[in-house]
Design a protein around this motif. Structure first.
Motif, short mmCIF file in Angstrom:
data_model
loop_
_atom_site.label_atom_id
_atom_site.label_comp_id
_atom_site.label_asym_id
_atom_site.label_seq_id
_atom_site.Cartn_x
_atom_site.Cartn_y
_atom_site.Cartn_z
N THR A 28 62.89 33.38 35.18
CA THR A 28 61.67 33.31 34.38
C THR A 28 61.85 34.15 33.12
N ILE A 29 61.51 33.55 31.98
CA ILE A 29 61.58 34.25 30.70
C ILE A 29 60.19 34.23 30.10
N VAL A 30 59.63 35.42 29.86
CA VAL A 30 58.25 35.53 29.36
C VAL A 30 58.22 36.59 28.26
N ARG A 31 57.51 36.29 27.18
CA ARG A 31 57.32 37.30 26.13
C ARG A 31 56.51 38.47 26.67
N GLU A 32 56.81 39.67 26.19
CA GLU A 32 56.16 40.88 26.71
C GLU A 32 54.65 40.82 26.59
N GLU A 33 54.13 40.35 25.46
CA GLU A 33 52.67 40.35 25.30
C GLU A 33 51.98 39.41 26.29
N LEU A 34 52.64 38.35 26.70
CA LEU A 34 52.05 37.45 27.70
C LEU A 34 52.08 38.09 29.09
N LYS A 35 53.17 38.80 29.38
CA LYS A 35 53.25 39.50 30.66
C LYS A 35 52.17 40.57 30.76
N LEU A 36 51.98 41.35 29.68
CA LEU A 36 50.95 42.38 29.67
C LEU A 36 49.56 41.78 29.81
N THR A 62 48.77 38.97 31.28
CA THR A 62 48.64 38.50 32.66
C THR A 62 48.35 39.67 33.60
N MET A 63 49.07 40.77 33.42
CA MET A 63 48.84 41.94 34.26
C MET A 63 47.42 42.48 34.07
N ASN A 64 46.96 42.53 32.81
CA ASN A 64 45.60 43.01 32.54
C ASN A 64 44.55 42.09 33.15
N ASN A 65 44.78 40.79 33.08
CA ASN A 65 43.84 39.83 33.66
C ASN A 65 43.79 39.97 35.19
N LEU A 66 44.95 40.15 35.82
CA LEU A 66 44.97 40.32 37.27
C LEU A 66 44.28 41.62 37.67
N GLU A 67 44.47 42.67 36.89
CA GLU A 67 43.81 43.94 37.17
C GLU A 67 42.30 43.80 37.03
#
Length: 74
Positions: free
Chosen positions: A41-49, A51-56
């Motif tokens: 999986t290759i994801v840009r950092e801002e999308l990963k962050l 996603t993490m914020n949304n899950l939190e």
């Protein structure tokens, strides 16, 4: 952390099967290409962050709902 300098057309390998090649360099941007197996999986950092914020936020809103329910059940 490893920091490397590369020129246009030069590449680096991560492991045996991930190749990153410098495609273009402008004043404030670097264009790269990434060759990797489909299972990587290759994801840009801002999308990963994001996603993490949304899950939190989703998990904390569930706690808030449970707390409100307890308050109203009294």
């Amino acid at each position: 952390m490893l920091v490397l300098q590369r020129k246009i057309g030069q590449s680096i390998y991560i492991g045996e099967d991930i190749k990153i090649t410098i495609q273009d360099i402008s004043s404030d941007k670097v264009k790269i290409s990434i060759e990797a197996p489909k299972e990587v999986t290759i994801v840009r950092e801002e999308l990963k962050l994001a996603t993490m914020n949304n899950l939190e936020a989703l998990s904390s809103s569930g706690d808030s709902v449970a707390l409100l329910k307890k308050m109203f059940d009294k």
